[in-house]
Scaffold this motif. Structure first.
Motif, PDB file in Angstrom:
ATOM      1  N   HIS A   1     -12.055   4.906  -0.119  1.00 28.18           N
ATOM      2  CA  HIS A   1     -13.048   4.031  -0.723  1.00 28.18           C
ATOM      3  C   HIS A   1     -14.444   4.249  -0.042  1.00 28.18           C
ATOM      4  O   HIS A   1     -15.463   4.128  -0.862  1.00 28.18           O
TER       5      HIS A   1
ATOM      6  N   GLN B   1       2.008   1.779  -3.552  1.00 30.42           N
ATOM      7  CA  GLN B   1       0.598   2.428  -4.312  1.00 30.42           C
ATOM      8  C   GLN B   1       0.472   3.794  -4.164  1.00 30.42           C
ATOM      9  O   GLN B   1      -0.047   4.478  -4.920  1.00 30.42           O
ATOM     10  N   LEU B   2       0.503   3.971  -2.829  1.00 32.53           N
ATOM     11  CA  LEU B   2       0.274   5.426  -2.209  1.00 32.53           C
ATOM     12  C   LEU B   2       1.314   6.411  -2.903  1.00 32.53           C
ATOM     13  O   LEU B   2       0.835   7.483  -3.428  1.00 32.53           O
TER      14      LEU B   2
ATOM     15  N   ARG C   1      -5.568   1.402  -9.255  1.00 37.31           N
ATOM     16  CA  ARG C   1      -6.760   0.732  -9.222  1.00 37.31           C
ATOM     17  C   ARG C   1      -7.162   0.498 -10.794  1.00 37.31           C
ATOM     18  O   ARG C   1      -7.494  -0.784 -11.086  1.00 37.31           O
TER      19      ARG C   1
ATOM     20  N   PHE D   1       0.740  -1.109  -0.077  1.00 38.81           N
ATOM     21  CA  PHE D   1       0.023  -0.019   0.179  1.00 38.81           C
ATOM     22  C   PHE D   1       0.850   1.207  -0.073  1.00 38.81           C
ATOM     23  O   PHE D   1       0.408   2.344  -0.708  1.00 38.81           O
TER      24      PHE D   1
ATOM     25  N   LEU E   1      -8.296   5.936  -9.079  1.00 36.02           N
ATOM     26  CA  LEU E   1      -6.947   5.811  -8.992  1.00 36.02           C
ATOM     27  C   LEU E   1      -5.967   5.245 -10.275  1.00 36.02           C
ATOM     28  O   LEU E   1      -6.495   3.866 -10.641  1.00 36.02           O
TER      29      LEU E   1
ATOM     30  N   CYS F   1      -1.117   3.598   5.152  1.00 40.64           N
ATOM     31  CA  CYS F   1      -1.414   3.848   3.785  1.00 40.64           C
ATOM     32  C   CYS F   1      -2.754   2.830   3.426  1.00 40.64           C
ATOM     33  O   CYS F   1      -3.567   3.467   2.720  1.00 40.64           O
ATOM     34  N   ARG F   2      -2.734   1.625   3.950  1.00 39.26           N
ATOM     35  CA  ARG F   2      -3.985   0.693   3.700  1.00 39.26           C
ATOM     36  C   ARG F   2      -5.284   1.439   4.302  1.00 39.26           C
ATOM     37  O   ARG F   2      -6.362   1.458   3.686  1.00 39.26           O
TER      38      ARG F   2
ATOM     39  N   TYR G   1     -11.583   6.720  -5.769  1.00 42.80           N
ATOM     40  CA  TYR G   1     -11.001   5.523  -5.320  1.00 42.80           C
ATOM     41  C   TYR G   1     -10.571   4.853  -6.712  1.00 42.80           C
ATOM     42  O   TYR G   1      -9.670   4.141  -6.881  1.00 42.80           O
TER      43      TYR G   1
ATOM     44  N   ASP H   1       0.248   7.116  -6.490  1.00 45.94           N
ATOM     45  CA  ASP H   1      -1.157   7.883  -6.491  1.00 45.94           C
ATOM     46  C   ASP H   1      -1.143   8.789  -5.998  1.00 45.94           C
ATOM     47  O   ASP H   1      -2.126   9.671  -6.441  1.00 45.94           O
TER      48      ASP H   1
ATOM     49  N   TYR I   1      -6.518   4.195   2.223  1.00 42.38           N
ATOM     50  CA  TYR I   1      -7.316   3.620   0.866  1.00 42.38           C
ATOM     51  C   TYR I   1      -8.654   3.225   1.429  1.00 42.38           C
ATOM     52  O   TYR I   1      -9.611   3.484   0.671  1.00 42.38           O
ATOM     53  N   ARG I   2      -8.901   2.770   2.606  1.00 43.08           N
ATOM     54  CA  ARG I   2      -9.951   2.232   3.290  1.00 43.08           C
ATOM     55  C   ARG I   2     -10.996   3.513   3.175  1.00 43.08           C
ATOM     56  O   ARG I   2     -12.239   3.398   2.839  1.00 43.08           O
TER      57      ARG I   2
END
Length: 180
Positions: A84, A8-9, A97, A5, A94, A76-77, A91, A12, A80-81
């Protein structure tokens, strides 16, 4: 996808900073969720700092993302939660995604541009030739044997290259013309 994550962050971050759909109200909702549910990720003091309305939203988003990346993969996770939960359209748009969705969707795997299929590459002269033959046959049929001499023989010869049913019809027509 295999990326953490945190990675990914990182990927993004530029998108999130530039996206105007993540406005002040939505950013506040994300910050409050991270603060209330996960105070170890975002303390009260940090949440107040990121909710400061004197600072522009894009700057606050950038600072929040940098802070969360420093906290680790779990932070980070949870970001994202929260994203979302509160801002689904952001979300799902992204870059990570979209890449993940495209790699998992079996219908989008062949991303190759479909080539244009050429049905007839012979050109307009060939078309005009075929059209002329068809018009000639139609004229022979229309004027029949009475106006064009040898019409029945021409139709009988034309039947040689056709399928069986068409051949039978043309031969029947020529025989009927000869009986008259």
């Amino acid at each position: 996808m295999g990326d953490s994550f945190h990675e990914q962050l990182l990927a993004d971050s530029a998108f999130l900073r530039a996206d105007r759909r993540l406005d002040t109200e939505l950013l506040d909702k994300i910050i409050l969720q991270l603060n209330r549910i996960y105070p170890q990720i975002l303390s009260d003091k940090e949440a107040t700092k990121f909710r400061n309305l004197d600072v522009s939203t894009s700057v606050r988003v950038g600072e929040l993302l940098t802070h969360l990346q420093g906290k680790g993969d779990e932070a980070c996770r949870e970001f994202y939660r929260a994203l979302h939960l509160h801002v689904e359209e952001v979300y799902y748009s992204l870059p990570t995604r979209l890449r993940l969705r495209d790699s998992l969707d079996p219908l989008t795997i062949p991303r190759v541009q479909q080539q244009r299929h050429v049905l007839n590459d012979r050109g307009p002269v060939f078309f005009l030739g075929c059209f002329s033959v068809a018009v000639g046959m139609a004229l022979l049929y229309y004027y029949s044997e009475t106006k064009v001499t040898g019409g029945s023989r021409v139709l009988g010869m034309a039947s040689l290259g056709l399928k069986r049913k068409a051949q039978e019809v043309l031969i029947w027509y020529t025989e009927e013309g000869l009986m008259k």
